[in-house]
Design a protein around this motif. Structure first.
Motif, PDB file in Angstrom:
ATOM      1  N   ILE A 118      36.895  40.138  49.122  1.00 49.12           N
ATOM      2  CA  ILE A 118      37.893  40.069  48.050  1.00 49.12           C
ATOM      3  C   ILE A 118      37.209  40.055  46.684  1.00 49.12           C
ATOM      4  CG2 ILE A 118      39.631  38.583  46.965  1.00 49.12           C
ATOM      5  CD1 ILE A 118      40.468  37.754  49.820  1.00 49.12           C
ATOM      6  N   GLN A 119      36.122  39.282  46.567  1.00 51.97           N
ATOM      7  CA  GLN A 119      35.422  39.210  45.287  1.00 51.97           C
ATOM      8  C   GLN A 119      34.755  40.528  44.940  1.00 51.97           C
ATOM      9  OE1 GLN A 119      35.695  36.578  43.160  1.00 51.97           O
ATOM     10  NE2 GLN A 119      34.862  38.141  41.794  1.00 51.97           N
ATOM     11  N   LYS A 120      34.216  41.220  45.942  1.00 55.19           N
ATOM     12  CA  LYS A 120      33.627  42.537  45.688  1.00 55.19           C
ATOM     13  C   LYS A 120      34.683  43.511  45.182  1.00 55.19           C
ATOM     14  CE  LYS A 120      29.644  42.451  48.809  1.00 55.19           C
ATOM     15  NZ  LYS A 120      29.009  43.063  50.009  1.00 55.19           N
ATOM     16  N   ASN A 121      35.881  43.432  45.761  1.00 52.71           N
ATOM     17  CA  ASN A 121      36.972  44.291  45.289  1.00 52.71           C
ATOM     18  C   ASN A 121      37.367  43.923  43.862  1.00 52.71           C
ATOM     19  OD1 ASN A 121      39.302  46.244  45.811  1.00 52.71           O
ATOM     20  ND2 ASN A 121      40.402  44.384  45.281  1.00 52.71           N
ATOM     21  N   ASN A 122      37.466  42.610  43.573  1.00 49.43           N
ATOM     22  CA  ASN A 122      37.762  42.169  42.207  1.00 49.43           C
ATOM     23  C   ASN A 122      36.733  42.710  41.223  1.00 49.43           C
ATOM     24  OD1 ASN A 122      39.975  40.723  43.096  1.00 49.43           O
ATOM     25  ND2 ASN A 122      38.983  38.724  42.989  1.00 49.43           N
ATOM     26  N   ASN A 123      35.464  42.612  41.604  1.00 48.48           N
ATOM     27  CA  ASN A 123      34.396  43.118  40.734  1.00 48.48           C
ATOM     28  C   ASN A 123      34.567  44.602  40.447  1.00 48.48           C
ATOM     29  OD1 ASN A 123      33.347  40.552  40.936  1.00 48.48           O
ATOM     30  ND2 ASN A 123      31.388  41.170  41.801  1.00 48.48           N
ATOM     31  N   ARG A 124      34.839  45.373  41.489  1.00 47.08           N
ATOM     32  CA  ARG A 124      34.981  46.823  41.311  1.00 47.08           C
ATOM     33  C   ARG A 124      36.142  47.162  40.384  1.00 47.08           C
ATOM     34  NH1 ARG A 124      33.531  47.063  46.850  1.00 47.08           N
ATOM     35  NH2 ARG A 124      35.720  47.064  47.467  1.00 47.08           N
ATOM     36  N   VAL A 125      37.276  46.480  40.572  1.00 47.38           N
ATOM     37  CA  VAL A 125      38.447  46.749  39.730  1.00 47.38           C
ATOM     38  C   VAL A 125      38.154  46.390  38.278  1.00 47.38           C
ATOM     39  CG1 VAL A 125      40.844  46.105  39.254  1.00 47.38           C
ATOM     40  CG2 VAL A 125      40.107  46.483  41.614  1.00 47.38           C
ATOM     41  N   VAL A 126      37.577  45.211  38.049  1.00 45.42           N
ATOM     42  CA  VAL A 126      37.263  44.775  36.683  1.00 45.42           C
ATOM     43  C   VAL A 126      36.256  45.726  36.042  1.00 45.42           C
ATOM     44  CG1 VAL A 126      36.185  42.949  35.313  1.00 45.42           C
ATOM     45  CG2 VAL A 126      37.849  42.361  37.087  1.00 45.42           C
ATOM     46  N   GLU A 127      35.210  46.092  36.764  1.00 45.82           N
ATOM     47  CA  GLU A 127      34.197  47.006  36.231  1.00 45.82           C
ATOM     48  C   GLU A 127      34.813  48.351  35.856  1.00 45.82           C
ATOM     49  OE1 GLU A 127      30.595  45.211  39.058  1.00 45.82           O
ATOM     50  OE2 GLU A 127      31.644  47.052  39.593  1.00 45.82           O
ATOM     51  N   THR A 128      35.629  48.882  36.769  1.00 43.91           N
ATOM     52  CA  THR A 128      36.240  50.200  36.542  1.00 43.91           C
ATOM     53  C   THR A 128      37.171  50.172  35.339  1.00 43.91           C
ATOM     54  OG1 THR A 128      36.105  50.757  38.896  1.00 43.91           O
ATOM     55  CG2 THR A 128      37.679  52.004  37.567  1.00 43.91           C
ATOM     56  N   ARG A 129      37.981  49.134  35.237  1.00 46.35           N
ATOM     57  CA  ARG A 129      38.958  49.082  34.139  1.00 46.35           C
ATOM     58  C   ARG A 129      38.298  48.757  32.806  1.00 46.35           C
ATOM     59  NH1 ARG A 129      44.472  46.536  36.956  1.00 46.35           N
ATOM     60  NH2 ARG A 129      44.648  48.208  38.505  1.00 46.35           N
ATOM     61  N   LEU A 130      37.247  47.962  32.828  1.00 47.66           N
ATOM     62  CA  LEU A 130      36.500  47.721  31.594  1.00 47.66           C
ATOM     63  C   LEU A 130      35.912  49.028  31.062  1.00 47.66           C
ATOM     64  CD1 LEU A 130      34.538  44.396  32.234  1.00 47.66           C
ATOM     65  CD2 LEU A 130      35.951  44.870  30.241  1.00 47.66           C
ATOM     66  N   MET A 131      35.260  49.774  31.949  1.00 45.62           N
ATOM     67  CA  MET A 131      34.638  51.028  31.544  1.00 45.62           C
ATOM     68  C   MET A 131      35.701  52.038  31.095  1.00 45.62           C
ATOM     69  SD  MET A 131      31.724  53.197  33.594  1.00 45.62           S
ATOM     70  CE  MET A 131      32.692  53.187  35.106  1.00 45.62           C
ATOM     71  N   LYS A 132      36.828  52.075  31.789  1.00 46.06           N
ATOM     72  CA  LYS A 132      37.914  52.992  31.428  1.00 46.06           C
ATOM     73  C   LYS A 132      38.495  52.646  30.065  1.00 46.06           C
ATOM     74  CE  LYS A 132      42.491  54.514  33.031  1.00 46.06           C
ATOM     75  NZ  LYS A 132      43.533  54.320  34.073  1.00 46.06           N
ATOM     76  N   PHE A 133      38.734  51.349  29.827  1.00 38.36           N
ATOM     77  CA  PHE A 133      39.271  50.925  28.537  1.00 38.36           C
ATOM     78  C   PHE A 133      38.305  51.256  27.410  1.00 38.36           C
ATOM     79  CE2 PHE A 133      38.938  47.588  25.281  1.00 38.36           C
ATOM     80  CZ  PHE A 133      40.107  47.863  24.575  1.00 38.36           C
ATOM     81  N   TYR A 134      37.034  50.949  27.615  1.00 36.22           N
ATOM     82  CA  TYR A 134      36.021  51.201  26.587  1.00 36.22           C
ATOM     83  C   TYR A 134      35.997  52.681  26.201  1.00 36.22           C
ATOM     84  CZ  TYR A 134      31.390  51.349  24.387  1.00 36.22           C
ATOM     85  OH  TYR A 134      30.345  51.540  23.515  1.00 36.22           O
ATOM     86  N   SER A 135      36.073  53.534  27.204  1.00 39.61           N
ATOM     87  CA  SER A 135      36.071  54.972  26.951  1.00 39.61           C
ATOM     88  C   SER A 135      37.352  55.408  26.245  1.00 39.61           C
ATOM     89  CB  SER A 135      35.914  55.730  28.274  1.00 39.61           C
ATOM     90  OG  SER A 135      36.026  57.122  28.071  1.00 39.61           O
ATOM     91  N   ALA A 136      38.509  54.913  26.725  1.00 35.37           N
ATOM     92  CA  ALA A 136      39.798  55.360  26.186  1.00 35.37           C
ATOM     93  C   ALA A 136      40.019  54.899  24.752  1.00 35.37           C
ATOM     94  CB  ALA A 136      40.934  54.855  27.081  1.00 35.37           C
ATOM     95  N   ILE A 137      39.697  53.641  24.460  1.00 39.13           N
ATOM     96  CA  ILE A 137      39.966  53.120  23.115  1.00 39.13           C
ATOM     97  C   ILE A 137      39.040  53.783  22.102  1.00 39.13           C
ATOM     98  CG2 ILE A 137      38.382  51.129  23.240  1.00 39.13           C
ATOM     99  CD1 ILE A 137      41.879  50.916  21.736  1.00 39.13           C
ATOM    100  N   ASN A 138      37.806  54.057  22.491  1.00 36.44           N
ATOM    101  CA  ASN A 138      36.878  54.682  21.554  1.00 36.44           C
ATOM    102  C   ASN A 138      37.121  56.181  21.409  1.00 36.44           C
ATOM    103  OD1 ASN A 138      35.191  52.491  20.490  1.00 36.44           O
ATOM    104  ND2 ASN A 138      34.669  52.171  22.633  1.00 36.44           N
ATOM    105  N   GLN A 139      37.690  56.788  22.431  1.00 34.66           N
ATOM    106  CA  GLN A 139      38.130  58.168  22.281  1.00 34.66           C
ATOM    107  C   GLN A 139      39.295  58.231  21.304  1.00 34.66           C
ATOM    108  OE1 GLN A 139      36.650  60.832  23.368  1.00 34.66           O
ATOM    109  NE2 GLN A 139      38.184  62.269  22.616  1.00 34.66           N
TER     110      GLN A 139
END
Length: 238
Positions: free
Chosen positions: A31-52
Protein backbone atom coordinates in the motif's frame (compact mmCIF):
# COMPACT_ATOMS: atom_id res chain seq x y z
CA UNK A 1 -11.21 -49.08 -3.55
CA UNK A 2 -8.71 -46.30 -4.33
CA UNK A 3 -7.61 -44.15 -1.42
CA UNK A 4 -8.39 -40.44 -1.93
CA UNK A 5 -5.81 -37.88 -0.83
CA UNK A 6 -7.28 -34.72 0.72
CA UNK A 7 -6.40 -31.96 3.17
CA UNK A 8 -7.84 -32.20 6.61
CA UNK A 9 -9.79 -29.25 8.05
CA UNK A 10 -6.91 -28.53 10.40
CA UNK A 11 -4.43 -28.37 7.53
CA UNK A 12 -6.69 -26.02 5.56
CA UNK A 13 -7.08 -23.72 8.57
CA UNK A 14 -3.32 -23.69 9.20
CA UNK A 15 -2.67 -22.82 5.55
CA UNK A 16 -5.23 -20.01 5.61
CA UNK A 17 -3.69 -18.70 8.82
CA UNK A 18 -0.24 -18.62 7.25
CA UNK A 19 -1.60 -16.82 4.17
CA UNK A 20 -3.30 -14.28 6.45
CA UNK A 21 -0.11 -13.62 8.39
CA UNK A 22 1.92 -13.16 5.20
CA UNK A 23 -0.75 -10.83 3.79
CA UNK A 24 -0.83 -8.80 7.01
CA UNK A 25 2.94 -8.42 6.85
CA UNK A 26 3.17 -7.49 3.17
CA UNK A 27 0.01 -5.42 2.54
CA UNK A 28 1.16 -2.27 4.39
CA UNK A 29 4.37 -2.28 2.35
CA UNK A 30 2.48 -2.74 -0.92
CA UNK A 31 0.00 0.00 0.00
CA UNK A 32 2.81 2.41 0.87
CA UNK A 33 4.64 1.65 -2.37
CA UNK A 34 1.45 2.46 -4.26
CA UNK A 35 1.03 5.69 -2.26
CA UNK A 36 4.61 6.64 -3.13
CA UNK A 37 4.07 6.02 -6.83
CA UNK A 38 0.86 8.08 -6.94
CA UNK A 39 2.40 10.99 -5.01
CA UNK A 40 5.58 10.93 -7.13
CA UNK A 41 3.62 10.80 -10.39
CA UNK A 42 1.23 13.60 -9.45
CA UNK A 43 3.98 15.82 -8.07
CA UNK A 44 5.94 15.49 -11.30
CA UNK A 45 2.79 16.00 -13.39
CA UNK A 46 1.79 19.13 -11.46
CA UNK A 47 5.29 20.59 -11.67
CA UNK A 48 5.31 20.11 -15.43
CA UNK A 49 1.75 21.38 -15.98
CA UNK A 50 1.95 24.52 -13.84
CA UNK A 51 5.28 25.57 -15.33
CA UNK A 52 4.05 24.91 -18.84
CA UNK A 53 1.14 27.23 -18.00
CA UNK A 54 3.64 29.87 -16.82
CA UNK A 55 5.55 29.59 -20.11
CA UNK A 56 2.35 29.88 -22.14
CA UNK A 57 1.29 32.93 -20.15
CA UNK A 58 4.68 34.49 -20.92
CA UNK A 59 3.98 34.15 -24.65
CA UNK A 60 0.95 36.41 -24.23
CA UNK A 61 1.88 38.65 -21.27
CA UNK A 62 5.67 38.75 -21.45
CA UNK A 63 8.31 37.96 -18.85
CA UNK A 64 6.80 36.41 -15.70
CA UNK A 65 8.94 38.68 -13.52
CA UNK A 66 6.70 41.56 -14.56
CA UNK A 67 3.22 40.00 -14.50
CA UNK A 68 3.85 38.06 -11.28
CA UNK A 69 2.06 39.66 -8.32
CA UNK A 70 1.93 38.78 -4.64
CA UNK A 71 -1.78 39.36 -4.18
CA UNK A 72 -4.31 38.70 -1.42
CA UNK A 73 -7.35 36.49 -1.19
CA UNK A 74 -11.01 37.38 -0.76
CA UNK A 75 -12.52 40.06 1.47
CA UNK A 76 -14.31 38.51 4.46
CA UNK A 77 -17.77 39.83 5.41
CA UNK A 78 -19.06 40.48 8.93
CA UNK A 79 -20.27 36.88 9.18
CA UNK A 80 -16.84 35.52 8.37
CA UNK A 81 -17.63 34.44 4.82
CA UNK A 82 -15.65 35.24 1.63
CA UNK A 83 -17.28 37.96 -0.46
CA UNK A 84 -17.76 36.64 -4.04
CA UNK A 85 -15.66 38.38 -6.67
CA UNK A 86 -13.24 40.05 -4.23
CA UNK A 87 -10.35 37.57 -4.32
CA UNK A 88 -7.36 39.18 -6.03
CA UNK A 89 -5.46 35.88 -6.12
CA UNK A 90 -8.39 34.23 -7.92
CA UNK A 91 -8.51 37.08 -10.47
CA UNK A 92 -4.76 36.75 -10.98
CA UNK A 93 -4.85 32.96 -11.33
CA UNK A 94 -7.82 33.04 -13.72
CA UNK A 95 -6.08 35.60 -15.90
CA UNK A 96 -2.60 34.14 -16.17
CA UNK A 97 -2.65 30.40 -15.46
CA UNK A 98 -6.15 28.92 -15.51
CA UNK A 99 -6.58 29.13 -19.31
CA UNK A 100 -3.68 26.71 -19.78
CA UNK A 101 -4.58 24.05 -17.18
CA UNK A 102 -7.23 21.35 -16.77
CA UNK A 103 -9.16 22.76 -13.83
CA UNK A 104 -12.43 21.44 -12.44
CA UNK A 105 -13.14 24.05 -9.77
CA UNK A 106 -11.79 27.10 -7.96
CA UNK A 107 -13.02 28.28 -4.60
CA UNK A 108 -12.23 30.84 -1.92
CA UNK A 109 -12.21 30.06 1.77
CA UNK A 110 -11.70 32.27 4.81
CA UNK A 111 -7.96 31.67 4.79
CA UNK A 112 -7.08 30.18 1.38
CA UNK A 113 -7.76 30.05 -2.35
CA UNK A 114 -8.03 26.50 -3.75
CA UNK A 115 -7.70 25.17 -7.31
CA UNK A 116 -8.87 21.64 -8.11
CA UNK A 117 -7.43 19.69 -11.05
CA UNK A 118 -8.94 16.99 -13.24
CA UNK A 119 -6.78 14.18 -11.80
CA UNK A 120 -8.10 14.75 -8.26
CA UNK A 121 -5.18 16.83 -7.04
CA UNK A 122 -5.33 20.46 -5.88
CA UNK A 123 -3.26 23.47 -4.88
CA UNK A 124 -4.02 25.93 -2.11
CA UNK A 125 -2.48 29.20 -1.03
CA UNK A 126 -0.74 28.88 2.31
CA UNK A 127 -1.94 32.25 3.58
CA UNK A 128 -4.83 34.56 2.81
CA UNK A 129 -2.48 37.56 2.51
CA UNK A 130 -0.09 36.18 -0.11
CA UNK A 131 -0.14 34.24 -3.38
CA UNK A 132 3.54 33.33 -3.48
CA UNK A 133 3.31 30.29 -1.17
CA UNK A 134 1.29 27.23 -2.22
CA UNK A 135 0.68 23.68 -1.04
CA UNK A 136 0.11 20.92 -3.58
CA UNK A 137 -2.23 18.10 -2.56
CA UNK A 138 -1.81 14.96 -4.70
CA UNK A 139 -5.20 13.66 -3.55
CA UNK A 140 -8.22 14.57 -1.47
CA UNK A 141 -7.49 17.94 0.09
CA UNK A 142 -10.32 17.72 2.64
CA UNK A 143 -9.07 14.38 3.96
CA UNK A 144 -5.52 15.72 4.21
CA UNK A 145 -6.60 18.91 5.98
CA UNK A 146 -8.83 16.95 8.38
CA UNK A 147 -5.85 14.85 9.40
CA UNK A 148 -3.94 18.07 10.02
CA UNK A 149 -6.68 19.61 12.15
CA UNK A 150 -6.81 16.54 14.39
CA UNK A 151 -3.16 16.81 15.41
CA UNK A 152 -1.23 18.92 17.86
CA UNK A 153 1.10 20.10 15.11
CA UNK A 154 -0.79 22.56 12.90
CA UNK A 155 1.44 21.58 9.96
CA UNK A 156 1.29 17.81 10.44
CA UNK A 157 0.15 17.26 6.85
CA UNK A 158 3.18 19.00 5.32
CA UNK A 159 5.51 16.47 3.72
CA UNK A 160 2.90 13.75 4.05
CA UNK A 161 -0.10 14.75 1.92
CA UNK A 162 0.65 18.45 1.33
CA UNK A 163 3.80 19.54 -0.52
CA UNK A 164 5.05 23.17 -0.50
CA UNK A 165 5.82 25.16 -3.65
CA UNK A 166 6.62 28.83 -4.15
CA UNK A 167 6.33 31.24 -7.09
CA UNK A 168 8.66 34.21 -6.62
CA UNK A 169 10.45 34.92 -9.93
CA UNK A 170 11.19 38.61 -9.49
CA UNK A 171 13.72 38.84 -6.65
CA UNK A 172 17.43 38.48 -7.42
CA UNK A 173 18.52 38.63 -3.77
CA UNK A 174 20.87 35.83 -2.72
CA UNK A 175 18.37 33.97 -0.54
CA UNK A 176 15.91 33.82 -3.49
CA UNK A 177 18.52 32.52 -5.96
CA UNK A 178 16.75 29.17 -6.46
CA UNK A 179 13.52 30.98 -7.34
CA UNK A 180 14.67 34.00 -9.33
CA UNK A 181 13.38 33.87 -12.92
CA UNK A 182 11.81 30.45 -12.21
CA UNK A 183 8.22 29.24 -12.22
CA UNK A 184 6.55 27.23 -9.45
CA UNK A 185 9.39 25.55 -7.59
CA UNK A 186 9.68 23.42 -4.45
CA UNK A 187 10.53 25.72 -1.56
CA UNK A 188 14.28 26.42 -1.45
CA UNK A 189 14.29 29.93 0.03
CA UNK A 190 17.56 30.56 1.87
CA UNK A 191 18.87 27.05 1.09
CA UNK A 192 22.68 26.84 1.17
CA UNK A 193 22.87 24.00 -1.38
CA UNK A 194 23.61 21.35 1.26
CA UNK A 195 21.22 18.37 1.18
CA UNK A 196 21.55 17.97 4.96
CA UNK A 197 19.96 21.41 5.39
CA UNK A 198 16.84 20.24 3.53
CA UNK A 199 16.40 17.58 6.18
CA UNK A 200 17.62 19.23 9.36
CA UNK A 201 17.28 23.01 9.08
CA UNK A 202 15.66 24.23 12.31
CA UNK A 203 13.12 26.42 10.50
CA UNK A 204 12.22 24.59 7.27
CA UNK A 205 13.91 21.18 7.39
CA UNK A 206 11.81 18.14 6.60
CA UNK A 207 12.86 16.46 9.87
CA UNK A 208 11.67 19.39 11.96
CA UNK A 209 8.90 18.79 14.47
CA UNK A 210 6.02 20.86 15.84
CA UNK A 211 7.62 24.28 15.47
CA UNK A 212 8.36 23.86 11.76
CA UNK A 213 6.49 24.27 8.50
CA UNK A 214 8.77 21.63 6.92
CA UNK A 215 8.79 23.55 3.66
CA UNK A 216 11.92 21.85 2.30
CA UNK A 217 10.24 18.43 2.00
CA UNK A 218 9.19 18.85 -1.64
CA UNK A 219 12.71 19.86 -2.65
CA UNK A 220 14.07 16.58 -1.28
CA UNK A 221 11.76 14.62 -3.57
CA UNK A 222 12.50 16.84 -6.58
CA UNK A 223 16.26 16.54 -6.18
CA UNK A 224 15.88 12.74 -6.07
CA UNK A 225 14.35 12.76 -9.54
CA UNK A 226 10.79 13.11 -8.19
CA UNK A 227 11.23 9.83 -6.31
CA UNK A 228 10.69 9.57 -2.57
CA UNK A 229 14.07 8.65 -1.03
CA UNK A 230 14.45 5.63 1.24
CA UNK A 231 15.45 7.97 4.09
CA UNK A 232 12.47 10.32 3.59
CA UNK A 233 11.14 10.97 7.11
CA UNK A 234 7.41 10.40 6.47
CA UNK A 235 4.97 7.96 4.94
CA UNK A 236 3.20 9.89 2.19
CA UNK A 237 -0.47 9.62 1.26
CA UNK A 238 -2.98 11.16 -1.11
Amino acid sequence: MKKRNAFTLAEVLITLGIIGIVAAMTMPTLIQKNNNRVVETRLMKFYSAINQAVKMAEVYYGDKKYWWEDVKGATIDKDGNPVPGTSDVEKWFRKYLAPYMKITKMENGKENFVVYFADGSAIRTRRKDSSRDWDFFPGNIQRCVKKQENTVDAQESVGRCAFPFIFKPNSDEEFWKYHYNKGFEPYKHNWDGNIDMLYNDSAYGCNSKSSSWRQYCTAIIQLNGWKIPDNYPFKVSY
